[in-house]
Enzyme design. Structure first.
Site, PDB file in Angstrom:
ATOM      1  CE  LYS A 292     -20.071 101.340 -34.738  1.00 30.43           C
ATOM      2  NZ  LYS A 292     -19.869  99.915 -35.022  1.00 30.43           N
TER       3      LYS A 292
ATOM      4  CD  GLU B 146     -23.981  93.294 -39.953  1.00 31.27           C
ATOM      5  OE1 GLU B 146     -24.078  93.444 -38.724  1.00 31.27           O
ATOM      6  OE2 GLU B 146     -23.583  94.183 -40.717  1.00 31.27           O
TER       7      GLU B 146
END
Length: 475
Positions: free
Chosen positions: A217, A269
């Site tokens: 990723k 976040e």
């Protein structure tokens, strides 16, 4: 290692050492709002803002009684933690000089600031001016708002405390007398960086590398610059902060000013929070859009939960947090086997909280931040090859975008979030550079990833005037 391992601590008047500082609470300050104080402070001074409407907490810091920068970019978190732990015995007495006053909020002075995303220098460092690899500041004037009350603390060397207190009172009087009226903010649209073809080519290159086994990723960032109509200048930052806090009450609205430039945003976040013997982080990865009504919202959320691609992206972040926190000494509590859906304006995410026990100590939060950053949610996995790909393929340096921003008190309680849904504001040019990233895995569709960045890029423009929600970056 001594306190001089980073740049020498300085305040606005000159050099200072932790042992020289004193702190006092203003007994009857003018009734200034923290955001009004941020607006009233000269833009050239260090300014920090932290607002969490859902938790009822707001912090604002003006000036610098003590300042730290890392001597080593690569070791910035470790040297920051060492600095705080070494300075804390000298500084901790400052917290005892003020009435704790408010629960669930720092009792005394804090160190606030943040860190660059990358351990290597940016390709375009001038854009980020004085931000550098990292910066921690003990504000000269600190406002703490919680439980409906506001306290103001002044910190300065003993021989300058009276002068600093006078300066603080004057600033708060000005802020109370001239509460900024809502200011019109209109974006004229992207002026540079809206290169869809270039971003799609980066995703294609990432997919080639993933299929070749270089990494699983990677999270390439997209950067777009837009210009404000008229000349809002210094009024833009506080007005954007006001609107962001209203629009995103469950997020953390933040700002850090260095020189004339201000990094600001409303990030969903949490990287790490510590306090009372606990440490907690949130795995926030895997995304889908919001629907036009609750039924469509729920259908999109169910599809995201069932998506192999989104669940894989999310699970890699959970695994990273688990391993990093355990390696840093956190004794983890059991966490949910299945993520829940966190719905935000324009986007939904998969979320898993990761919690555990860790003795609260000065500097420990910075060690944890260094162990966790960068997470797969903002860089990729494995981290090292993903970072190498980003350094080669991102045309401009990220600076502090997606880096940790936050605060810690003298006991080690604190919070750092990722600088996401954010922009770098330049009041001289009336421009704001906006940033967003998208996680690319083997199953990724380049067009869908482009749409995801468009939604994230609109987080700040969505609170400006005459801008359709989800609008100016959608092609």
């Amino acid at each position: 290692m001594s306190l001089a391992a980073g740049e020498a601590p300085v305040d606005t008047q000159g050099r200072a050492a932790p042992r020289d500082l004193r702190c006092q609470e203003l007994p009857a300050p003018p009734g200034a709002d923290p955001l009004a104080a941020f607006a009233a402070a000269p833009p050239s001074r260090r300014r920090f803002c932290w607002m969490q409407p859902e938790r009822g907490l707001a912090l604002v810091g003006i000036g610098a009684a003590l300042q730290w920068r890392p001597a080593s970019r690569e070791q910035r978190f470790g040297t920051a933690a060492h600095f705080v732990s070494e300075a804390a015995p000298h500084l901790r007495g400052l917290a005892e000089q003020v009435d704790p006053g408010l629960s669930a909020a720092p009792a005394g002075p804090i160190l606030c600031g943040g860190f660059a995303f990358d351990s290597e220098p940016d390709g375009n460092p001038s854009r980020w001016g004085g931000f550098g690899a990292g910066l921690l500041v003990v504000p000269e004037l600190l406002g703490i708002a919680a439980a409906g009350k506001v306290r103001w603390l002044v910190t300065a060397p003993a021989n300058l405390l009276a002068e600093a207190s006078h300066r603080a009172v004057q600033l708060l009087r000005s802020a109370a007398a001239t509460v900024p009226a809502p200011y019109p903010l209109v974006l004229l649209g992207p002026t540079s960086g809206a290169d869809d073809a270039g971003y799609l080519a980066t995703i294609d290159a990432a997919l080639d590398q993933i299929r070749a086994g270089a990494f699983g990723k990677v999270v390439p960032a997209r950067q777009v610059t837009a210009r404000f109509a008229g000349s809002p200048g210094g009024a833009a930052a506080p007005e954007l902060l006001r609107r962001l806090a209203i629009r995103y009450p469950t997020a953390t609205t933040f700002a850090m000013s260095c020189g004339d430039q201000t990094l600001l945003g409303a990030t969903p976040e949490l990287l790490i929070r510590t306090g009372n013997g606990f440490a907690e982080a949130d795995a926030l990865a895997g995304s889908c859009p919001r629907g036009d009504d609750p039924a469509e919202d729920a259908a999109l959320a169910r599809a995201m939960l069932a998506s192999r691609k989104e669940r894989h992206e999310h699970d890699t972040v959970v695994e990273h947090l688990r391993d990093a926190m355990t390696g840093a000494g956190v004794v983890l509590d059991p966490y949910p086997a299945e993520p829940h859906v966190r719905a935000l304006p324009a986007i939904q995410h998969l979320c898993t909280p990761v919690r555990g026990r860790l003795p609260t100590a000065p500097g420990a939060i910075l060690e944890l931040a260094g162990a966790l950053h960068p997470t797969p949610a903002v860089a990729g996995r494995p981290v090292a090859p993903a970072l190498e790909f980003l350094r080669r393929h991102e045309p401009a340096g990220r600076g502090w975008f997606a880096g940790p921003v936050g605060w810690t008190d003298l006991a080690g309680n604190g919070e750092f979030c990722m600088a996401l849904r954010s922009g770098l504001l330049d009041p001289e040019s009336n421009e704001i550079s906006l940033f967003a990233g998208s996680g690319v895995v083997e199953e990724s569709d380049p067009t869908a990833e482009l749409r995801e960045t468009a939604s994230k890029l609109d987080a700040v423009p969505a609170v400006t005037d005459d801008t359709p929600f989800g609008g100016i970056f959608q092609q």
